[in-house]
Design an enzyme around this catalytic site. Structure first.
Site, mmCIF file in Angstrom:
data_model
loop_
_atom_site.group_PDB
_atom_site.id
_atom_site.type_symbol
_atom_site.label_atom_id
_atom_site.label_comp_id
_atom_site.label_asym_id
_atom_site.label_seq_id
_atom_site.Cartn_x
_atom_site.Cartn_y
_atom_site.Cartn_z
ATOM 1 N N ASP A 132 -6.760 -21.325 -2.486
ATOM 2 C CA ASP A 132 -5.479 -20.623 -2.554
ATOM 3 C C ASP A 132 -5.464 -19.471 -1.554
ATOM 4 O O ASP A 132 -6.355 -18.620 -1.551
ATOM 5 C CB ASP A 132 -5.242 -20.092 -3.966
ATOM 6 C CG ASP A 132 -3.776 -19.777 -4.239
ATOM 7 O OD1 ASP A 132 -3.113 -19.184 -3.365
ATOM 8 O OD2 ASP A 132 -3.278 -20.146 -5.314
ATOM 9 N N SER A 138 2.904 -20.270 -4.132
ATOM 10 C CA SER A 138 1.949 -21.288 -4.577
ATOM 11 C C SER A 138 2.585 -22.392 -5.413
ATOM 12 O O SER A 138 2.011 -23.482 -5.507
ATOM 13 C CB SER A 138 0.817 -20.633 -5.372
ATOM 14 O OG SER A 138 -0.010 -19.868 -4.530
ATOM 15 N N THR A 175 -0.955 -23.299 -9.060
ATOM 16 C CA THR A 175 -1.593 -24.474 -8.453
ATOM 17 C C THR A 175 -2.056 -25.493 -9.487
ATOM 18 O O THR A 175 -1.717 -26.675 -9.382
ATOM 19 C CB THR A 175 -2.748 -24.059 -7.534
ATOM 20 O OG1 THR A 175 -2.248 -23.159 -6.527
ATOM 21 C CG2 THR A 175 -3.362 -25.276 -6.859
ATOM 22 N N GLU A 181 -9.668 -25.595 -7.659
ATOM 23 C CA GLU A 181 -9.017 -24.525 -6.889
ATOM 24 C C GLU A 181 -9.905 -23.298 -6.781
ATOM 25 O O GLU A 181 -10.403 -22.781 -7.795
ATOM 26 C CB GLU A 181 -7.695 -24.102 -7.525
ATOM 27 C CG GLU A 181 -6.963 -23.061 -6.664
ATOM 28 C CD GLU A 181 -5.801 -22.374 -7.363
ATOM 29 O OE1 GLU A 181 -4.845 -21.990 -6.670
ATOM 30 O OE2 GLU A 181 -5.854 -22.216 -8.608
ATOM 31 N N ASP A 208 -6.849 -15.989 -2.575
ATOM 32 C CA ASP A 208 -5.484 -15.485 -2.389
ATOM 33 C C ASP A 208 -5.352 -14.037 -2.831
ATOM 34 O O ASP A 208 -4.758 -13.210 -2.132
ATOM 35 C CB ASP A 208 -4.528 -16.378 -3.186
ATOM 36 C CG ASP A 208 -3.097 -15.891 -3.160
ATOM 37 O OD1 ASP A 208 -2.487 -15.894 -2.084
ATOM 38 O OD2 ASP A 208 -2.572 -15.509 -4.236
ATOM 39 N N HIS A 239 -4.333 -10.890 -0.676
ATOM 40 C CA HIS A 239 -3.181 -10.042 -1.019
ATOM 41 C C HIS A 239 -3.575 -8.561 -0.965
ATOM 42 O O HIS A 239 -2.761 -7.713 -0.587
ATOM 43 C CB HIS A 239 -2.673 -10.362 -2.428
ATOM 44 C CG HIS A 239 -1.672 -11.465 -2.491
ATOM 45 N ND1 HIS A 239 -0.417 -11.374 -1.907
ATOM 46 C CD2 HIS A 239 -1.713 -12.680 -3.094
ATOM 47 C CE1 HIS A 239 0.258 -12.484 -2.143
ATOM 48 N NE2 HIS A 239 -0.505 -13.298 -2.851
ATOM 49 N N HIS A 298 2.203 -13.580 1.523
ATOM 50 C CA HIS A 298 1.931 -14.858 2.179
ATOM 51 C C HIS A 298 2.529 -14.871 3.590
ATOM 52 O O HIS A 298 3.416 -14.074 3.904
ATOM 53 C CB HIS A 298 2.553 -16.011 1.385
ATOM 54 C CG HIS A 298 2.021 -16.158 0.000
ATOM 55 N ND1 HIS A 298 2.462 -17.118 -0.881
ATOM 56 C CD2 HIS A 298 1.065 -15.465 -0.676
ATOM 57 C CE1 HIS A 298 1.819 -17.021 -2.022
ATOM 58 N NE2 HIS A 298 0.965 -16.015 -1.927
#
Length: 432
Positions: free
Chosen positions: A28, A69, A122, A245, A250, A254, A383
């Site tokens: 991710d 996502s 996800t 995952e 991610d 971030h 993102h």
């Protein structure tokens, strides 16, 4: 002559459509720069980078060049574009089924392994159908009815009623319901050792698992969960499909935290190795690795032709861990802490700028500041529309090359593995 042509057509078709296992690993927020950063700091080629077949995917959603996502997961799980925020439902409200739902209808064993809540975007894309990804209580209900054989991750509070310390206002105890369906329920890593071939629901935290940099002993790592999932799913010899995952790459991106990204990518890479080791021995397993989108706009320099790699390698933790130990109000300790943890100096002006940052923003502002001091740059806390790599190993891996759409990844997996809608029964979706 006609008979020869017919035989050739059958042989060609069989090469493209096989009854095989699928292990689909999704990082991710992971794109090439996240992988390069981890490779650079580890001073080695990652397992992911050793794949012989590689391609590039575009990640835009149905309503934006920059996906979240939910539609990214839907594209990778089902082969369809949808709106930001939507899972398993098209913009016209039509339900689309994931490869996992289709595979279950065809008799496959199925599994999900994540380090986030199992109701997060996800994993939910592989079983769920909601217009708003935040409807996680609905997704928990849908997961309880999805008949997935192995479920590992976090989020047990979404399955329990308020009377038992959970979040559900409907009074349902979905864990109790799933146990009655034949699931073995686990909450600790040590309990994994006793699992052999039964259906299992492992929820190791009330919400997400802790970051790998600060994970308690009884919360398993991604590679441990992946190995156990493969062991269970492969036991019977039936074909299986497993989605894994690396959920928290991610989140660290971030936050613009280079150390967190580094360690989360390495945890994910270890899970990839588990998958490759199995596939290499099994000979009948397709392994596909990709990201759902890029997060942070990570750049591997600030534009001055240097990255202080040796210094970055000596970092002692994420800025979340740092701020638990060093308070911004205690100036001397804070400044000394930055030197100790990251080897960086800070001017009075830089300190005052950070000190004026609101508490909720301090972690990521500090992380971006630390990154800049060792040479990593970021363009956003969100993102981006950057393309992401896709890697493949095993039967049909040669088709995952060139530039493609993220929906093509799902379509190729299903076509190669023979997962189709041909004999798939209608699913009843609840909780709408």
């Amino acid at each position: 002559m006609k008979k020869v042509l017919v035989v050739l057509v059958i042989l060609i078709s069989s090469i493209y459509t096989l009854a095989i296992n699928v292990i689909f690993l999704i990082g991710d927020g992971m794109s090439m720069n996240q992988l390069a950063l981890a490779s650079m700091l580890e001073n080695k080629v990652l397992e992911i980078m050793k794949f012989s077949h590689t391609g590039i995917t575009l990640t835009y959603s149905a309503d934006s060049w920059v996906t979240d996502s939910a539609p990214a997961g839907t594209a990778l799980a089902s082969g369809f574009k949808t709106l930001n925020g939507a899972i398993g439902i098209l913009p016209n409200k039509e339900i689309v089924y994931s490869m996992m739902e289709l595979a279950k209808g065809l008799g496959y064993k199925t599994g999900i392994v994540v380090t986030c809540r199992v109701t997060h975007a996800t994993p939910a894309a592989f079983y769920g159908h909601v217009m708003n990804r935040d409807d996680e209580l609905v997704l928990a209900k849908q997961l309880s009815e999805a008949d997935i054989d192995v479920i590992f991750g976090g989020g047990y509070s979404y399955f329990l009623p308020e009377s038992k310390g959970g979040r559900r206002k409907d009074g349902e105890d979905l864990i109790e319901k799933m146990v009655k369906q034949g699931y073995r329920y686990l909450t600790k890593k040590s309990e994994l050792d006793s699992i052999k071939d039964e259906k299992v629901l492992g929820l190791f935290a009330p919400s997400h698992l802790e970051p790998v940099t600060d994970r308690p002993a009884e919360q398993p790592t991604l590679d441990i969960m992946t190995k156990k999932a493969i062991e269970i799913l492969s036991k019977s010899g039936e074909d299986f499909i497993l989605m894994v995952e690396g959920s928290q790459i991610d989140w660290e991106a971030h936050a613009n935290d280079f150390y967190g990204v580094w360690k989360e990518v390495i945890e994910f890479d270890k899970a990839v190795k588990v998958a490759i080791d199995f596939a290499g021995q099994n000979g009948n397993t397709l392994v596909v690795v990709t990201g759902d989108h890029e997060t942070g706009g990570l750049s591997l320099s600030k534009g001055d032709y240097s990255i202080l790699v040796d210094q970055a390698r000596k970092a002692k933790g994420t800025t979340t861990m740092f701020l638990k130990k060093f308070k911004i109000e205690e100036k001397e300790k804070f400044i000394a802490g930055l030197k100790e943890w990251y080897g960086i100096d800070i001017s009075d002006q830089e300190y005052e700028s950070l000190r004026k940052t609101t508490t909720g923003e301090l972690r990521r502002e500090l992380a971006r500041f630390v990154s800049s001091k060792v040479g990593f740059g970021w363009t956003t806390f969100d993102h981006t529309a950057a393309p992401v790599p896709v890697y493949a190993f095993g039967p049909g891996a040669n088709y995952f090359t060139g530039v493609m759409d993220n929906t093509d990844v799902a379509k190729l997996i299903m076509k190669i593995s023979g997962i189709t809608t041909a004999t798939f029964p209608k699913i009843g979706i609840t909780g709408k």
